[in-house]
Design an enzyme around this catalytic site. Structure first.
Site, PDB file in Angstrom:
ATOM      1  N   HIS A   1       0.831  -1.202   0.000  1.00  0.00           N
ATOM      2  CA  HIS A   1       0.000   0.000   0.000  1.00  0.00           C
ATOM      3  C   HIS A   1       0.864   1.251   0.000  1.00  0.00           C
ATOM      4  O   HIS A   1       1.546   1.548   0.988  1.00  0.00           O
ATOM      5  CB  HIS A   1      -0.909  -0.023   1.234  1.00  0.00           C
ATOM      6  CG  HIS A   1      -1.895   1.083   1.299  1.00  0.00           C
ATOM      7  ND1 HIS A   1      -1.849   2.053   2.278  1.00  0.00           N
ATOM      8  CD2 HIS A   1      -2.972   1.383   0.521  1.00  0.00           C
ATOM      9  CE1 HIS A   1      -2.856   2.888   2.111  1.00  0.00           C
ATOM     10  NE2 HIS A   1      -3.549   2.513   1.058  1.00  0.00           N
TER      11      HIS A   1
ATOM     12  N   GLU B   1       0.296  -0.726  -4.755  1.00  0.00           N
ATOM     13  CA  GLU B   1      -0.912   0.108  -4.733  1.00  0.00           C
ATOM     14  C   GLU B   1      -0.482   1.558  -4.666  1.00  0.00           C
ATOM     15  O   GLU B   1       0.455   1.909  -3.951  1.00  0.00           O
ATOM     16  CB  GLU B   1      -1.771  -0.242  -3.515  1.00  0.00           C
ATOM     17  CG  GLU B   1      -3.152   0.414  -3.504  1.00  0.00           C
ATOM     18  CD  GLU B   1      -3.153   1.847  -2.969  1.00  0.00           C
ATOM     19  OE1 GLU B   1      -4.144   2.564  -3.203  1.00  0.00           O
ATOM     20  OE2 GLU B   1      -2.160   2.246  -2.320  1.00  0.00           O
TER      21      GLU B   1
ATOM     22  N   ASP C   1      -1.825   5.991  -5.723  1.00  0.00           N
ATOM     23  CA  ASP C   1      -2.862   6.981  -6.023  1.00  0.00           C
ATOM     24  C   ASP C   1      -2.294   7.970  -7.030  1.00  0.00           C
ATOM     25  O   ASP C   1      -1.085   8.216  -7.062  1.00  0.00           O
ATOM     26  CB  ASP C   1      -3.243   7.748  -4.753  1.00  0.00           C
ATOM     27  CG  ASP C   1      -3.386   6.844  -3.543  1.00  0.00           C
ATOM     28  OD1 ASP C   1      -4.480   6.295  -3.361  1.00  0.00           O
ATOM     29  OD2 ASP C   1      -2.398   6.676  -2.801  1.00  0.00           O
TER      30      ASP C   1
ATOM     31  N   HIS D   1      -1.412  10.961  -2.914  1.00  0.00           N
ATOM     32  CA  HIS D   1      -2.718  10.638  -2.356  1.00  0.00           C
ATOM     33  C   HIS D   1      -3.551  11.859  -1.994  1.00  0.00           C
ATOM     34  O   HIS D   1      -4.690  12.004  -2.425  1.00  0.00           O
ATOM     35  CB  HIS D   1      -2.555   9.761  -1.109  1.00  0.00           C
ATOM     36  CG  HIS D   1      -3.852   9.424  -0.437  1.00  0.00           C
ATOM     37  ND1 HIS D   1      -4.419  10.223   0.546  1.00  0.00           N
ATOM     38  CD2 HIS D   1      -4.715   8.390  -0.628  1.00  0.00           C
ATOM     39  CE1 HIS D   1      -5.565   9.701   0.928  1.00  0.00           C
ATOM     40  NE2 HIS D   1      -5.773   8.579   0.240  1.00  0.00           N
TER      41      HIS D   1
END
Length: 265
Positions: free
Chosen positions: A22, A49, A51, A64
Site C-alpha cells: 500500500h 498500490e 494513487d 494521495h
C-alpha cells in the site's frame, strides 16, 4: 474472459492470494515515493498500490492527498502547482514526488493498483496504459465510479477494475438477492476492494466473500496491518490484502508458500 491482472500464478498448483504494498513500503513514512516502491519490490512484491493526481499543467503524478501538507515539506493544494514545481517538493523532506509514467516504466513486470483521485486523471491514465501497453498490468479503481469508468472510454482493450463506493454499496445490498454477477458486469468490475468494516458495519464476512466469488469477483481487503487479521482474512478466502506493513505480510506469505510474488521478466 480471464483478466491477466488477477491471475496471480506462482510455481505450483492454483493461484496465490495477492499481496499489495500500500503506497509502497516506507517505515519512515515516505509513502508513494520511488524509494518506498523500490523497497517493496526488493521484498518480493509483484503488486504495488498507489494513487494519482493531476498537476496544474496536466501531468499525472503519484500522490494521495488533495494538499501537500501532511507528507511533504510543501503546503497548499496539490493541483495548484505544475509538475516542475511539484518535483521540487520533497516527501518527508527527502523524496521527490514521482510521475505515474516514471513508476510505470521503472518495473515493466510489476502490476499496479491505481486509485484515480481527480477527473482529469482518468484520460491521462488511459493514455499511459495505451502508450505502455499496460492493460494487463493495471487495475483501475476510484471512490468515484465516474472517474473509474472514465479511464475505459478510450482504452483499446480491457483492463481490470474495482468498483467505486456506489457500486460496492449496490453489490452489498443486491448481492443478497442473487444479483451480484449482473451488477458486476453492469458496473464493469472484476474485483471489489474494501475495508473490513465501514464504521460499525462489518463488510467482509464469509457470506460476502462467497457471494462475490459466485459472481466471479475477486475480493481485496484494505488496509490490513496486523498479522492476526491477515491470517483470519486469508483463512476466510479473500483474494488479496493491502498493507502498510509490507514486511509482515511478506513474511506471512513466505510461510504459506506464496512468495516472492514478483515474476522476473
Amino acid at each position: 474472459m480471464p483478466i491477466p491482472y488477477l491471475e496471480n500464478v506462482l510455481p505450483g498448483p492454483g493461484r496465490a492470494p495477492v499481496a499489495f504494498a500500500h503506497r509502497g513500503f516506507s517505515p519512515a513514512g515516505h509513502e508513494n515515493s520511488m524509494a518506498a516502491f523500490r523497497a517493496a519490490v526488493d521484498l518480493g512484491y509483484g503488486y504495488l498500490e498507489t494513487d494519482v493526481r493531476t498537476s496544474a499543467d496536466g501531468v499525472l503524478m503519484v500522490f494521495h492527498d488533495a494538499t501537500l501538507d501532511r507528507v511533504t515539506d510543501g503546503t497548499g493544494p496539490f493541483s495548484a502547482r505544475t509538475a516542475a514545481q511539484l518535483r521540487q517538493v520533497r516527501i518527508g523532506g527527502v523524496e521527490p514526488i514521482p510521475t505515474m509514467e516514471e513508476l510505470l516504466a521503472e518495473w515493466p513486470d510489476v502490476k499496479i493498483n491505481v486509485d484515480v483521485k481527480d477527473r482529469p486523471g482518468s484520460a491521462l491514465l488511459a493514455g499511459l496504459i495505451e502508450r505502455y501497453g499496460a492493460h494487463d498490468r493495471i487495475l483501475v479503481t476510484s471512490f468515484s465510479d465516474r472517474r473509474r469508468l472514465g479511464v475505459f472510454r478510450t482504452l483499446s482493450r480491457p483492463a481490470a477494475s474495482s468498483g467505486g463506493v456506489l457500486s460496492v454499496a449496490a453489490l452489498t445490498s443486491l448481492g443478497r438477492v442473487g444479483l451480484a454477477r449482473t451488477l458486476g458486469r453492469a458496473a464493469r468490475m472484476q474485483a471489489v476492494q474494501v475495508p473490513v468494516r465501514y464504521g460499525r458495519y462489518r463488510l467482509v464476512t464469509p457470506a460476502f466473500v462467497s457471494r462475490c466469488h459466485r459472481a466471479g469477483l475477486a475480493v481485496h481487503v484494505w488496509t490490513v496491518n496486523e498479522r492476526e487479521e491477515m491470517e483470519r482474512l486469508l483463512e476466510m478466502g479473500v483474494d488479496g490484502l493491502m498493507t502498510d506493513r509490507a514486511d509482515v505480510l511478506a513474511g506471512l506469505m513466505q510461510e504459506r508458500g506464496f512468495w516472492p510474488q514478483r515474476v522476473q521478466p
